[in-house]
Design a protein around this motif. Structure first.
Motif, PDB file in Angstrom:
ATOM      1  N   LEU A  12     -47.808   4.849  -8.994  1.00 53.97           N
ATOM      2  CA  LEU A  12     -47.141   5.498  -7.863  1.00 53.97           C
ATOM      3  C   LEU A  12     -46.119   4.562  -7.228  1.00 53.97           C
ATOM      4  O   LEU A  12     -45.040   5.002  -6.801  1.00 53.97           O
ATOM      5  N   VAL A  13     -46.437   3.269  -7.180  1.00 56.85           N
ATOM      6  CA  VAL A  13     -45.486   2.293  -6.625  1.00 56.85           C
ATOM      7  C   VAL A  13     -44.234   2.226  -7.492  1.00 56.85           C
ATOM      8  O   VAL A  13     -43.100   2.257  -6.993  1.00 56.85           O
ATOM      9  N   SER A  14     -44.435   2.168  -8.816  1.00 61.98           N
ATOM     10  CA  SER A  14     -43.298   2.126  -9.734  1.00 61.98           C
ATOM     11  C   SER A  14     -42.464   3.389  -9.622  1.00 61.98           C
ATOM     12  O   SER A  14     -41.231   3.344  -9.676  1.00 61.98           O
ATOM     13  N   LEU A  15     -43.151   4.525  -9.471  1.00 66.17           N
ATOM     14  CA  LEU A  15     -42.432   5.795  -9.324  1.00 66.17           C
ATOM     15  C   LEU A  15     -41.537   5.777  -8.100  1.00 66.17           C
ATOM     16  O   LEU A  15     -40.365   6.163  -8.161  1.00 66.17           O
ATOM     17  N   ASN A  16     -42.086   5.300  -6.974  1.00 68.25           N
ATOM     18  CA  ASN A  16     -41.300   5.299  -5.740  1.00 68.25           C
ATOM     19  C   ASN A  16     -40.137   4.312  -5.816  1.00 68.25           C
ATOM     20  O   ASN A  16     -39.063   4.581  -5.282  1.00 68.25           O
ATOM     21  N   ILE A  17     -40.346   3.185  -6.488  1.00 74.66           N
ATOM     22  CA  ILE A  17     -39.235   2.244  -6.691  1.00 74.66           C
ATOM     23  C   ILE A  17     -38.149   2.906  -7.517  1.00 74.66           C
ATOM     24  O   ILE A  17     -36.952   2.813  -7.215  1.00 74.66           O
ATOM     25  N   LEU A  18     -38.569   3.615  -8.574  1.00 76.88           N
ATOM     26  CA  LEU A  18     -37.612   4.323  -9.435  1.00 76.88           C
ATOM     27  C   LEU A  18     -36.876   5.409  -8.650  1.00 76.88           C
ATOM     28  O   LEU A  18     -35.656   5.561  -8.775  1.00 76.88           O
ATOM     29  N   ILE A  19     -37.624   6.158  -7.829  1.00 75.00           N
ATOM     30  CA  ILE A  19     -37.010   7.225  -7.030  1.00 75.00           C
ATOM     31  C   ILE A  19     -35.981   6.641  -6.069  1.00 75.00           C
ATOM     32  O   ILE A  19     -34.874   7.168  -5.921  1.00 75.00           O
ATOM     33  N   VAL A  20     -36.354   5.532  -5.404  1.00 83.87           N
ATOM     34  CA  VAL A  20     -35.428   4.898  -4.468  1.00 83.87           C
ATOM     35  C   VAL A  20     -34.157   4.457  -5.191  1.00 83.87           C
ATOM     36  O   VAL A  20     -33.033   4.663  -4.699  1.00 83.87           O
ATOM     37  N   LEU A  21     -34.330   3.846  -6.379  1.00 83.28           N
ATOM     38  CA  LEU A  21     -33.160   3.393  -7.138  1.00 83.28           C
ATOM     39  C   LEU A  21     -32.280   4.571  -7.549  1.00 83.28           C
ATOM     40  O   LEU A  21     -31.049   4.522  -7.409  1.00 83.28           O
ATOM     41  N   VAL A  22     -32.907   5.643  -8.041  1.00 81.86           N
ATOM     42  CA  VAL A  22     -32.143   6.812  -8.481  1.00 81.86           C
ATOM     43  C   VAL A  22     -31.436   7.475  -7.303  1.00 81.86           C
ATOM     44  O   VAL A  22     -30.244   7.801  -7.373  1.00 81.86           O
ATOM     45  N   LEU A  23     -32.176   7.667  -6.200  1.00 81.86           N
ATOM     46  CA  LEU A  23     -31.579   8.320  -5.029  1.00 81.86           C
ATOM     47  C   LEU A  23     -30.469   7.465  -4.424  1.00 81.86           C
ATOM     48  O   LEU A  23     -29.428   7.990  -4.007  1.00 81.86           O
ATOM     49  N   THR A  24     -30.700   6.149  -4.388  1.00 82.43           N
ATOM     50  CA  THR A  24     -29.675   5.257  -3.842  1.00 82.43           C
ATOM     51  C   THR A  24     -28.422   5.285  -4.713  1.00 82.43           C
ATOM     52  O   THR A  24     -27.295   5.356  -4.201  1.00 82.43           O
ATOM     53  N   THR A  25     -28.624   5.250  -6.024  1.00 81.08           N
ATOM     54  CA  THR A  25     -27.484   5.308  -6.941  1.00 81.08           C
ATOM     55  C   THR A  25     -26.750   6.630  -6.807  1.00 81.08           C
ATOM     56  O   THR A  25     -25.515   6.669  -6.725  1.00 81.08           O
ATOM     57  N   ALA A  26     -27.515   7.728  -6.780  1.00 86.17           N
ATOM     58  CA  ALA A  26     -26.902   9.057  -6.668  1.00 86.17           C
ATOM     59  C   ALA A  26     -26.173   9.214  -5.340  1.00 86.17           C
ATOM     60  O   ALA A  26     -25.053   9.738  -5.294  1.00 86.17           O
ATOM     61  N   ALA A  27     -26.802   8.740  -4.246  1.00 90.56           N
ATOM     62  CA  ALA A  27     -26.168   8.854  -2.936  1.00 90.56           C
ATOM     63  C   ALA A  27     -24.913   7.980  -2.859  1.00 90.56           C
ATOM     64  O   ALA A  27     -23.893   8.388  -2.288  1.00 90.56           O
ATOM     65  N   SER A  28     -24.982   6.773  -3.437  1.00 90.25           N
ATOM     66  CA  SER A  28     -23.809   5.890  -3.432  1.00 90.25           C
ATOM     67  C   SER A  28     -22.659   6.520  -4.211  1.00 90.25           C
ATOM     68  O   SER A  28     -21.504   6.468  -3.787  1.00 90.25           O
ATOM     69  N   TYR A  29     -23.000   7.102  -5.367  1.00 90.70           N
ATOM     70  CA  TYR A  29     -21.960   7.786  -6.155  1.00 90.70           C
ATOM     71  C   TYR A  29     -21.389   8.954  -5.368  1.00 90.70           C
ATOM     72  O   TYR A  29     -20.176   9.202  -5.400  1.00 90.70           O
ATOM     73  N   SER A  30     -22.269   9.687  -4.650  1.00 90.18           N
ATOM     74  CA  SER A  30     -21.795  10.817  -3.843  1.00 90.18           C
ATOM     75  C   SER A  30     -20.835  10.349  -2.748  1.00 90.18           C
ATOM     76  O   SER A  30     -19.810  10.988  -2.483  1.00 90.18           O
ATOM     77  N   ILE A  31     -21.167   9.214  -2.108  1.00 88.08           N
ATOM     78  CA  ILE A  31     -20.300   8.663  -1.061  1.00 88.08           C
ATOM     79  C   ILE A  31     -18.951   8.265  -1.656  1.00 88.08           C
ATOM     80  O   ILE A  31     -17.891   8.564  -1.097  1.00 88.08           O
ATOM     81  N   TRP A  32     -18.987   7.573  -2.798  1.00 84.73           N
ATOM     82  CA  TRP A  32     -17.756   7.164  -3.474  1.00 84.73           C
ATOM     83  C   TRP A  32     -16.937   8.381  -3.902  1.00 84.73           C
ATOM     84  O   TRP A  32     -15.718   8.429  -3.712  1.00 84.73           O
ATOM     85  N   ASN A  33     -17.613   9.369  -4.475  1.00 85.09           N
ATOM     86  CA  ASN A  33     -16.903  10.565  -4.950  1.00 85.09           C
ATOM     87  C   ASN A  33     -16.289  11.324  -3.783  1.00 85.09           C
ATOM     88  O   ASN A  33     -15.158  11.824  -3.882  1.00 85.09           O
TER      89      ASN A  33
END
Length: 483
Positions: A12-33
């Motif tokens: 569950l810890v690894s999942l949440n780290i992965l989710i944070v990384l994916v969401l952060t990457t997706a949100a950063s790309y959304s901000i840039w786009n």
């Protein structure tokens, strides 16, 4: 045999780290786009404004040509008084003195007014009416007509500026604007595709502000007699800046206009901020715009998305926990089905699973084993002691084989060990070692021992599991008879 179904997907810890990384990457790309979209929208606004002004300039040029080719029938009604100013050796109207006509525009010419200008002064009110259509397009625009035949400039605004000399009118030459534009090739390309071209930034002749001009040349009777144009103040480009707060405060957007030494900073210039991404857009004939996305911009953008990111993260956690629980329940049910209740090792149902999943490799060996005179133990000491003997055999097998080997209770006191990728010689050695360990250790507190017999076989050619098992069972029968 290790069953991978018992393992969770990831922790569950690894999942949440992965989710944070994916969401952060997706949100950063959304901000840039989104930043690119906002900047491209600004670029479109600038182009639309300039091109619309350019198209109106072309229309005004065509109107002037129509007036020159078809002058009004009654010239007296359209004549405009033009004055001569001897102190400056300049002619015109509405330029600081003698504002005695109803026009808003300003006429500036060098020397005494030529008779042809006096005779053709009817063009000025016509131009003013044409320019009035374009006035709302850009609040900081100043439309003008420059005549090279008669050396005058007629501008849309009323220029009440005190001047002592008219030397600045020496710039009225046919190459004035084209020389301040890009290459001749670029000017010709713009004229061919649009009917106008864009100059570099320069100081306006009259009020010395930085402007760019949109020019449509006027050709009449085979000569370049003038230029119809509009001046756009470079400062007006700030007015088109409708960037959202995030870009205005934390991004770096600069517009480099040809002819200006320093770029126009359209947002706060945070030169010390760490730049993550840079993108440059090119305006043909005008310049280039650079968008720098900074680390503070991404961080503040992510902060505004924290609530939605938390909701998504919570949703994934709920789904994941449900899947893990469902997987665990299915695994427990599956394990119960293929596990022997008394010994904890596999029952014979595992055979089909192992065979169907090709876990046995290209070759395998079998050890088939059962207890000698097991019925005597049950009859003499009771079934409880018999169960202890069965558990003792199963425990010894399980503790002395490899992880990939499969220990099975076939039923009663009969056991089978599947040895993937094992030759029969190795299987014989293991069987003898297991027999020795089982028979050398008592299985109960009464000091009772159990003896076993075994049979060994190896898969031959295209033999399946059943055929290989029959060979081992046959060998077991022979060994048991000898015992």
């Amino acid at each position: 045999m290790k069953n991978t179904n018992s393992s969770p997907f990831i922790s569950l810890v690894s999942l949440n780290i992965l989710i944070v990384l994916v969401l952060t990457t997706a949100a950063s790309y959304s901000i840039w786009n989104q930043a690119k979209i906002d900047v491209e929208s600004f670029i479109s606004s600038v182009k639309e404004s300039i091109f619309l002004l350019g198209s109106r300039t072309v229309e005004n040029k065509n109107l002037l040509l129509d007036i020159l080719e078809n002058p009004p029938k009654n010239l007296n009604e359209n004549q405009v008084p033009i004055h001569y100013y001897p102190q400056r050796d300049e002619y015109g109207f509405n330029n600081g003195v003698n504002n005695d006509n109803l026009l808003n525009g300003t006429l500036l010419g060098r020397g005494r007014p030529p008779q042809a200008v006096l005779d053709n002064s009817y063009i000025f009110p016509y131009l003013e009416r044409a320019w009035s259509r374009s006035t709302p397009l850009l609040l900081s625009s100043d439309q003008f007509y420059t005549s090279y035949r008669y050396k005058f400039i007629y501008t849309m605004g009323n220029r009440n500026i005190k001047r002592k000399t008219s030397e600045y009118l020496d710039v009225i030459v046919p190459t004035r604007y084209s020389s301040m534009a890009a290459t001749d090739k670029s000017v010709k390309r713009q004229l061919h595709s649009r009917g106008f071209y864009i100059t570099h930034a320069y100081k306006d002749t009259i009020d010395k502000t930085n402007v760019i001009s949109v020019i449509s040349p006027v050709h009449f009777q085979g000569q370049h007699i003038g230029d119809m144009g509009v001046d756009i103040s470079t400062s007006y480009l700030y007015a088109l800046n409708n960037f959202p707060r995030l870009i205005k405060r934390y991004a770096q957007v600069s517009l480099k206009i040809h002819g200006l030494e320093s770029p126009l900073q359209l947002t706060a210039n945070h030169a010390d901020n760490f730049i993550l991404i840079t993108k440059t857009y090119v305006f043909e004939g005008l310049g280039s715009l650079t968008l720098n996305v900074t680390l503070p911009m991404i961080l503040h953008g992510l902060h505004s998305k924290l609530q939605s990111m938390f909701v998504i993260m919570l949703m994934f956690n709920v789904i994941y926990i449900y899947l893990i629980r469902n997987k665990r329940e299915r695994f427990q049910l599956q394990t119960k089905i293929i596990t022997d209740d008394l010994t904890g090792i596999y029952n014979r149902r595992i055979i089909d699973e192992a065979s169907s999943k090709s876990k046995l490799g290209t070759t395998f060996s079998l050890i088939v084993m059962d207890a000698n005179k097991f019925k005597t133990i049950n009859d003499t000491y009771g079934h409880q002691e018999g169960d202890l003997a069965i558990q003792h055999i199963a425990r010894t097998l399980k503790e002395n084989v490899r992880k990939e080997d499969i220990c099975i209770r076939m039923g009663g006191d009969e056991f089978c060990i599947i040895l993937p990728n094992t030759e029969i010689t190795q299987a014989h050695l293991l069987a003898n070692a297991l027999k020795s360990k089982i028979e050398s250790v008592p299985f109960s507190e009464r000091g009772l021992f159990v003896h076993v017999s075994f049979g060994v076989s190896q898969k031959q050619n295209n033999d399946d599991f059943d055929e290989t098992y029959k060979q081992a069972d046959k060998q077991l029968y022979l060994n048991k008879h000898d015992a």
